[in-house]
Design a protein around this motif. Structure first.
Motif, PDB file in Angstrom:
ATOM      1  N   PRO A 160       0.738  -1.203   0.086  1.00 61.20           N
ATOM      2  CA  PRO A 160       0.175   0.101  -0.065  1.00 61.20           C
ATOM      3  C   PRO A 160       1.010   1.394   0.045  1.00 61.20           C
ATOM      4  O   PRO A 160       0.588   2.493  -0.656  1.00 61.20           O
ATOM      5  CB  PRO A 160      -0.691  -0.008   1.146  1.00 61.20           C
ATOM      6  CG  PRO A 160      -0.754  -1.442   1.740  1.00 61.20           C
ATOM      7  CD  PRO A 160       0.563  -2.308   0.885  1.00 61.20           C
ATOM      8  N   LEU A 181      -0.600   5.628  -0.514  1.00 62.46           N
ATOM      9  CA  LEU A 181      -1.387   6.018   0.282  1.00 62.46           C
ATOM     10  C   LEU A 181      -1.156   6.645   1.444  1.00 62.46           C
ATOM     11  O   LEU A 181       0.056   6.254   1.760  1.00 62.46           O
ATOM     12  CB  LEU A 181      -2.073   4.624   0.760  1.00 62.46           C
ATOM     13  CG  LEU A 181      -2.965   3.888  -0.535  1.00 62.46           C
ATOM     14  CD1 LEU A 181      -3.649   2.518   0.102  1.00 62.46           C
ATOM     15  CD2 LEU A 181      -3.945   4.728  -1.174  1.00 62.46           C
ATOM     16  N   GLU A 213      -4.027   5.061   5.970  1.00 60.98           N
ATOM     17  CA  GLU A 213      -4.690   4.112   5.143  1.00 60.98           C
ATOM     18  C   GLU A 213      -4.118   2.580   4.886  1.00 60.98           C
ATOM     19  O   GLU A 213      -4.645   1.651   4.795  1.00 60.98           O
ATOM     20  CB  GLU A 213      -4.721   4.538   3.644  1.00 60.98           C
ATOM     21  CG  GLU A 213      -5.871   5.723   3.424  1.00 60.98           C
ATOM     22  CD  GLU A 213      -6.113   6.703   2.423  1.00 60.98           C
ATOM     23  OE1 GLU A 213      -7.070   6.873   1.614  1.00 60.98           O
ATOM     24  OE2 GLU A 213      -4.885   6.954   1.740  1.00 60.98           O
ATOM     25  N   CYS A 214      -2.608   2.988   4.953  1.00 62.51           N
ATOM     26  CA  CYS A 214      -1.846   1.788   4.648  1.00 62.51           C
ATOM     27  C   CYS A 214      -1.945   0.859   5.756  1.00 62.51           C
ATOM     28  O   CYS A 214      -2.065  -0.283   5.704  1.00 62.51           O
ATOM     29  CB  CYS A 214      -0.321   2.095   4.840  1.00 62.51           C
ATOM     30  SG  CYS A 214       0.321   3.201   3.138  1.00 62.51           S
TER      31      CYS A 214
END
Lengths: 266, 289
Positions: free
Chosen positions: B109, B114, B118-119
């Motif tokens: 990710p 990101l 978010e990751c």
């Protein structure tokens, strides 16, 4: 990758390929010594002629031998330039702060010739001998060092293993690299720092796998009762054949001629 | 149509003396939501084929399309393609490198660009789906067991949220329980996330049980491309290619030969059980008459 995996060895069935690796190793040393013995044009021509005969006998395409020059080309050029400009003597060309002397020209050309012949000559050995045969031959040649407790067998075993693992690790690197690219890793763009950082996902798994392989190999060697060099026999022990003695004779004659050249200042 | 190969050939070492043709004139279409099994002998070209799907290998001739776009056209973003088409190599645990499991799974990710939040979210989701307990998130990936490592590595690809998941022999070297767990996980992911799965396997039982479509690769060509049932009905030809049908298919053929009217196209144990029980009750009612 392919280049690493295949090494320098060029498979063929020539007389040079069939020679005992010890002969080729000693032959290479003799050739290098001869290059430093001779110092005249005729001498260099003689050495070059000998090399050409060897190249023809080895049946290795000439461009493979030329390829061995690639890594030393830069050094060759620098050596020649230094000799060209810094050798004192009768000036021939003069511009700005540079002077080229007649001595310089002759020195540069001779140095260039010597270096070229040296690299090409030793490449004949690596092109016609498999790495394993070479370490085998070296182990036998240097076995006299055992008297002063040099672990000759162990060193040669380490060399064989190292050589054997180069293609394996290269393949492994390729695999891990692809796996990380599939996860979006980027090995190509960015500055130096970023590129170095991007190597971490490649190097860590590579080291882990190298250690794992080393461990497995050690275990496999132990399981086969490997205990070092003492009393160990070989599957294919090196034995001199008639052609090897003939090759030694030719080498001796060659060296004698070179000594004559050196002695007579021809 | 998601992935399309048009007349693709791949030659190793093209233009040298060591030239080897791995794939020869492949035409293939992969649709959304399919569960494709790929079988073939070692060296048949399977591994080359799957690396064409996400642009890790460039075909010598021919074209590869993803979602209608030629992936080797100028200016195509191959890195973003690789986030859409996730590829899990053989022994994926060899790619683990971070100091803890969560960070390793976040690698994908992060490469997608990101935010850290978010990751982490993606990574945790992927780990949960792969069945890695939370207590392992902060453990070094090298301390996990073999099966856990494998699942963590697969989570590393899942965290990128791919639309297509390609797995190259994901069950190699796992024990039977670990194998079933992993395959069920893949099936579950397909059912729940609706992703397309391409599974390379040497186990005929596995592909028979899970795949909806079966590709047989032989000597660089696609020899069969249809449902597992139909493919395994050609078991004599498969044997010539160094492959076989599931064990159960052979049993069913044997039973048929001995006079029991069973369905010879059964490829899974549960199908076979049903068919045998039915044939037996039929047989019994015939003999009592």
């Amino acid at each position: 990758m392919g280049e690493i995996a295949l090494g320098q060895y060029y498979p063929s069935n020539s007389i040079l390929h069939k020679l005992d690796p010890r002969v080729k190793f000693i032959g290479t040393i003799v050739y290098i010594v001869s290059l430093f013995l001779v110092n005249t044009w005729i001498g260099y021509l003689f050495c070059a002629g000998f090399l050409i005969v060897m190249v023809i006998l080895s049946r290795v395409p000439f461009h493979f031998i030329l390829k061995s020059m690639k890594p030393v080309f830069f050094i060759l050029v620098i050596t020649m330039l230094f000799n060209l400009f810094l050798t004192p003597g009768e000036p021939v060309v003069k511009f700005w702060i540079f002077t080229i002397s007649d001595q310089g020209i002759s020195m540069a050309v001779r140095m260039g010739a010597r270096l070229t012949l040296l690299v090409m000559g030793s490449s004949i050995m690596t092109l016609t001998t498999t790495p394993n045969a070479l370490t085998d031959g070296m182990e036998r040649l240097f076995s006299f060092l055992k008297v002063i407790h040099v672990p000759v067998h162990e060193i040669s075993m380490m060399m064989s293993i190292a050589l054997r693992f180069i293609p394996i690790l290269a393949e492994e690197t390729d695999k891990i690299k692809k796996a990380q690219i599939a996860r979006g890793a980027d090995f190509e763009t960015g500055g130096l720092i970023r590129r170095l950082k991007s190597m971490v996902p490649l190097l860590v798994p590579l080291f882990v796998s190298a250690f794992r392989r080393a461990n497995d190999l050690a275990m496999a060697m132990e399981a086969r009762c490997y205990h070092g060099g003492d009393g160990r026999t070989q599957m294919k022990p090196l034995r001199y054949a008639g052609r090897d003695y003939a090759a030694y004779a030719i080498l001796a004659a060659y060296l004698a001629v070179c000594i004559v050249f050196c002695w007579r200042h021809l | 149509m998601l992935i399309e190969l048009k007349n693709v050939c791949y030659t190793y070492g093209a233009g040298t003396v060591y030239e080897v043709s791995a794939l020869d004139g492949i035409d293939l279409q992969i649709h959304e939501g399919e569960f494709i099994g790929v079988i073939g002998q070692t060296g048949s070209g399977k591994s080359t084929l799957i690396q064409l799907f996400n642009g890790l290998m460039k075909p010598t001739t021919g074209q590869v399309f993803f979602a209608g776009k030629d992936i080797w056209a100028d200016g195509y973003d191959l890195r973003s393609l690789r986030t859409h088409v996730g590829l899990v190599f053989q022994y994926p645990e060899n790619q683990l490198f971070e100091s803890d499991v969560l960070k390793d799974v976040m690698f994908g990710p992060k490469n997608q660009g990101l935010t850290p939040g978010e990751c982490e979210e993606r990574a945790k989701e992927a780990l949960r789906q792969s069945g890695i307990a939370e207590e392992f998130y902060s453990v070094s990936p090298f301390e996990l067991s073999g099966g856990q490592k494998r699942r963590a590595a697969i989570a590393g690809v899942l965290a990128m949220d791919p639309e297509v998941l390609i797995l190259d022999e994901p069950t190699a070297g796992l024990d039977p329980a670990g194998r079933d767990e992993l395959l069920n996980l893949i099936k579950h992911l397909r059912d729940k996330r609706g992703i397309t799965v391409i599974l390379v396997s040497h186990s005929m039982e596995d592909v028979a049980q899970y795949a909806t479509r079966l590709l047989v690769v032989h000597e660089g060509k696609i020899a069969f491309d249809s449902s597992p049932k139909q493919v395994f009905s050609h078991y004599r030809e498969l044997e010539k290619m160094g492959l076989a049908a599931p064990q159960i298919t052979y049993i069913m053929h044997d039973l048929r030969e001995r006079g029991l009217r069973v369905d010879v196209t059964a490829t899974t144990v549960s199908e076979a059980k049903r068919s045998i029980l039915m044939a037996l009750s039929e047989h019994r009612s015939l003999s009592t008459d």
